[in-house]
Design a protein around this motif. Structure first.
Motif, PDB file in Angstrom:
ATOM      1  N   GLN A  37       0.861  -1.175   0.000  1.00  0.00           N
ATOM      2  CA  GLN A  37       0.000   0.000   0.000  1.00  0.00           C
ATOM      3  C   GLN A  37       0.899   1.226   0.000  1.00  0.00           C
ATOM      4  O   GLN A  37       1.505   1.554   1.027  1.00  0.00           O
ATOM      5  CB  GLN A  37      -0.916  -0.004   1.227  1.00  0.00           C
ATOM      6  CG  GLN A  37      -1.877   1.162   1.260  1.00  0.00           C
ATOM      7  CD  GLN A  37      -2.682   1.213   2.550  1.00  0.00           C
ATOM      8  OE1 GLN A  37      -2.247   0.727   3.591  1.00  0.00           O
ATOM      9  NE2 GLN A  37      -3.868   1.785   2.499  1.00  0.00           N
ATOM     10  N   GLN A  41      -2.787   5.398  -1.105  1.00  0.00           N
ATOM     11  CA  GLN A  41      -3.368   4.664  -2.218  1.00  0.00           C
ATOM     12  C   GLN A  41      -3.966   3.341  -1.744  1.00  0.00           C
ATOM     13  O   GLN A  41      -3.945   3.032  -0.562  1.00  0.00           O
ATOM     14  CB  GLN A  41      -2.307   4.439  -3.292  1.00  0.00           C
ATOM     15  CG  GLN A  41      -1.758   5.740  -3.880  1.00  0.00           C
ATOM     16  CD  GLN A  41      -0.828   5.500  -5.031  1.00  0.00           C
ATOM     17  OE1 GLN A  41      -0.908   4.493  -5.736  1.00  0.00           O
ATOM     18  NE2 GLN A  41       0.081   6.442  -5.248  1.00  0.00           N
ATOM     19  N   LYS A  42      -4.490   2.587  -2.693  1.00  0.00           N
ATOM     20  CA  LYS A  42      -5.174   1.358  -2.294  1.00  0.00           C
ATOM     21  C   LYS A  42      -4.168   0.231  -2.075  1.00  0.00           C
ATOM     22  O   LYS A  42      -3.008   0.306  -2.474  1.00  0.00           O
ATOM     23  CB  LYS A  42      -6.203   0.955  -3.343  1.00  0.00           C
ATOM     24  CG  LYS A  42      -5.627   0.469  -4.653  1.00  0.00           C
ATOM     25  CD  LYS A  42      -6.767  -0.010  -5.554  1.00  0.00           C
ATOM     26  CE  LYS A  42      -6.260  -0.514  -6.877  1.00  0.00           C
ATOM     27  NZ  LYS A  42      -7.374  -0.995  -7.730  1.00  0.00           N
ATOM     28  N   GLU A  44      -2.562  -3.146  -2.901  1.00  0.00           N
ATOM     29  CA  GLU A  44      -2.379  -3.837  -4.195  1.00  0.00           C
ATOM     30  C   GLU A  44      -1.772  -5.221  -3.977  1.00  0.00           C
ATOM     31  O   GLU A  44      -0.846  -5.389  -3.191  1.00  0.00           O
ATOM     32  CB  GLU A  44      -1.428  -3.044  -5.092  1.00  0.00           C
ATOM     33  CG  GLU A  44      -1.873  -1.637  -5.404  1.00  0.00           C
ATOM     34  CD  GLU A  44      -0.780  -0.855  -6.110  1.00  0.00           C
ATOM     35  OE1 GLU A  44      -0.962  -0.537  -7.313  1.00  0.00           O
ATOM     36  OE2 GLU A  44       0.263  -0.559  -5.485  1.00  0.00           O
TER      37      GLU A  44
ATOM     38  N   SER B   9     -13.894   9.043  -1.459  1.00  0.00           N
ATOM     39  CA  SER B   9     -12.570   8.907  -0.851  1.00  0.00           C
ATOM     40  C   SER B   9     -12.601   9.317   0.624  1.00  0.00           C
ATOM     41  O   SER B   9     -11.833   8.789   1.424  1.00  0.00           O
ATOM     42  CB  SER B   9     -11.550   9.744  -1.607  1.00  0.00           C
ATOM     43  OG  SER B   9     -11.927  11.101  -1.604  1.00  0.00           O
ATOM     44  N   GLU B  88      -9.807   4.089   7.927  1.00  0.00           N
ATOM     45  CA  GLU B  88      -9.964   3.895   6.486  1.00  0.00           C
ATOM     46  C   GLU B  88     -10.672   2.566   6.292  1.00  0.00           C
ATOM     47  O   GLU B  88     -10.319   1.567   6.938  1.00  0.00           O
ATOM     48  CB  GLU B  88      -8.586   3.837   5.805  1.00  0.00           C
ATOM     49  CG  GLU B  88      -8.627   3.791   4.292  1.00  0.00           C
ATOM     50  CD  GLU B  88      -8.420   5.160   3.663  1.00  0.00           C
ATOM     51  OE1 GLU B  88      -7.911   6.060   4.361  1.00  0.00           O
ATOM     52  OE2 GLU B  88      -8.758   5.328   2.478  1.00  0.00           O
ATOM     53  N   PHE B  90     -11.904  -0.359   3.594  1.00  0.00           N
ATOM     54  CA  PHE B  90     -11.647  -0.916   2.275  1.00  0.00           C
ATOM     55  C   PHE B  90     -12.651  -2.006   1.962  1.00  0.00           C
ATOM     56  O   PHE B  90     -12.805  -2.971   2.710  1.00  0.00           O
ATOM     57  CB  PHE B  90     -10.238  -1.519   2.201  1.00  0.00           C
ATOM     58  CG  PHE B  90      -9.134  -0.517   2.310  1.00  0.00           C
ATOM     59  CD1 PHE B  90      -8.554  -0.241   3.538  1.00  0.00           C
ATOM     60  CD2 PHE B  90      -8.674   0.146   1.196  1.00  0.00           C
ATOM     61  CE1 PHE B  90      -7.528   0.681   3.648  1.00  0.00           C
ATOM     62  CE2 PHE B  90      -7.643   1.072   1.293  1.00  0.00           C
ATOM     63  CZ  PHE B  90      -7.069   1.338   2.517  1.00  0.00           C
ATOM     64  N   PHE B 104      -8.723  -5.085  -3.681  1.00  0.00           N
ATOM     65  CA  PHE B 104      -9.239  -4.019  -2.825  1.00  0.00           C
ATOM     66  C   PHE B 104      -9.713  -2.819  -3.625  1.00  0.00           C
ATOM     67  O   PHE B 104      -9.196  -2.524  -4.713  1.00  0.00           O
ATOM     68  CB  PHE B 104      -8.147  -3.537  -1.865  1.00  0.00           C
ATOM     69  CG  PHE B 104      -7.808  -4.503  -0.770  1.00  0.00           C
ATOM     70  CD1 PHE B 104      -6.846  -5.481  -0.965  1.00  0.00           C
ATOM     71  CD2 PHE B 104      -8.439  -4.432   0.456  1.00  0.00           C
ATOM     72  CE1 PHE B 104      -6.525  -6.383   0.047  1.00  0.00           C
ATOM     73  CE2 PHE B 104      -8.126  -5.324   1.468  1.00  0.00           C
ATOM     74  CZ  PHE B 104      -7.176  -6.301   1.259  1.00  0.00           C
ATOM     75  N   LYS B 106     -10.203   1.473  -3.431  1.00  0.00           N
ATOM     76  CA  LYS B 106      -9.248   2.519  -3.062  1.00  0.00           C
ATOM     77  C   LYS B 106      -9.403   2.985  -1.624  1.00  0.00           C
ATOM     78  O   LYS B 106      -8.557   3.713  -1.118  1.00  0.00           O
ATOM     79  CB  LYS B 106      -9.374   3.708  -4.004  1.00  0.00           C
ATOM     80  CG  LYS B 106      -8.879   3.417  -5.410  1.00  0.00           C
ATOM     81  CD  LYS B 106      -8.882   4.666  -6.277  1.00  0.00           C
ATOM     82  CE  LYS B 106      -8.289   4.352  -7.641  1.00  0.00           C
ATOM     83  NZ  LYS B 106      -8.246   5.549  -8.513  1.00  0.00           N
ATOM     84  N   GLY B 107     -10.477   2.599  -0.992  1.00  0.00           N
ATOM     85  CA  GLY B 107     -10.675   2.968   0.407  1.00  0.00           C
ATOM     86  C   GLY B 107     -11.493   4.228   0.581  1.00  0.00           C
ATOM     87  O   GLY B 107     -11.512   5.110  -0.286  1.00  0.00           O
TER      88      GLY B 107
END
Lengths: 114, 114
Positions: A37, A41-42, A44, B9, B88, B90, B104, B106-107
């Motif tokens: 991460q 950002q998300k 991955e 977001s 956050e 997700f 995932f 982007k949260g």
């Protein structure tokens, strides 16, 4: 409750250096994963590992990356020559297997490349 | 390929007010659905998951999510938020295979206002 343990929690390294991030999955789990991460950002997917071999890897997981399960308990992610853009939080996860998911994530290692 | 969309977001909400965090997914095959929470400076924790059966799933801390197949959504709701819910969130999916990775969104950052 069993946990996935990651060490260190934070690592600072110089650009071009090799780093090894360590994970101890839950003992009876069979499937292992690394995610990353980048800040803000998300999360991955990087790579999945089963039966001592990579089962899937993303396009992020290039030749600079490698994974290993050296002793039956640890699961490591090696970055051969770190770049600034490798700075991120790296999460390890494991799963027992069989039908149905049951992923357990570690707390992460924050890698800072300077 | 699967994908997850979290359009918001950031979501600011007053303490004790209700909240909904939106999640839509795309997949040509059946998937498992998850919500993970990441508290400040911590790792990923599973909040709740949908595998099969009742489309409404609940967590131990008052969150719930409803799987809507026709709308390909898995929105997260809580009727009354607390300052400790600041985190956050997700949304994620995985294929119904034994070892498949999690994908995932982007949260969404939930910001509780006093």
């Amino acid at each position: 409750e069993p946990e996935v343990t990651q060490t260190p929690s934070h690592q600072v390294t110089q650009m071009g250096q090799e780093v090894i991030l360590r994970c101890v999955p839950i003992s009876n789990h069979l499937y292992f994963y690394w995610y990353r991460q980048i800040l803000g950002q998300k999360v991955e997917f990087l790579v999945s590992f089963y039966n001592n071999e990579i089962s899937e890897k993303s396009e992020i997981f290039d030749d600079q990356f490698s994974v290993e399960r050296p002793d039956g308990s640890n699961f490591t992610l090696k970055i051969r020559s770190t770049k600034l853009e490798d700075s991120a939080m790296y999460f390890c996860a494991s799963k027992k297997g069989g039908t149905g998911p049951g992923y357990t994530f570690g707390s992460g290692t924050r890698l800072t490349v300077v | 390929a699967q994908s997850v969309t979290q359009l918001d977001s950031q979501v600011p909400v007053f303490e004790e007010a209700p909240v909904e965090l939106r999640c839509n997914y795309s997949s040509s095959v059946s998937v498992y659905l998850f919500w993970y929470v990441q508290y400040p400076n911590q790792g990923l924790q599973l909040l709740l998951k949908y595998l099969s059966g009742s489309t409404l799933v609940e967590s131990i801390n008052g969150f719930e999510a409803e799987f809507n197949k026709s709308q390909t959504s898995f929105h997260l709701r809580k009727p009354s938020v607390h300052i400790s819910d600041t985190a956050e969130y997700f949304c994620a999916v995985s294929l119904m295979n034994r070892d498949d990775k999690i994908i995932f969104g982007k949260g969404t950052r939930l910001h509780i206002l006093p």
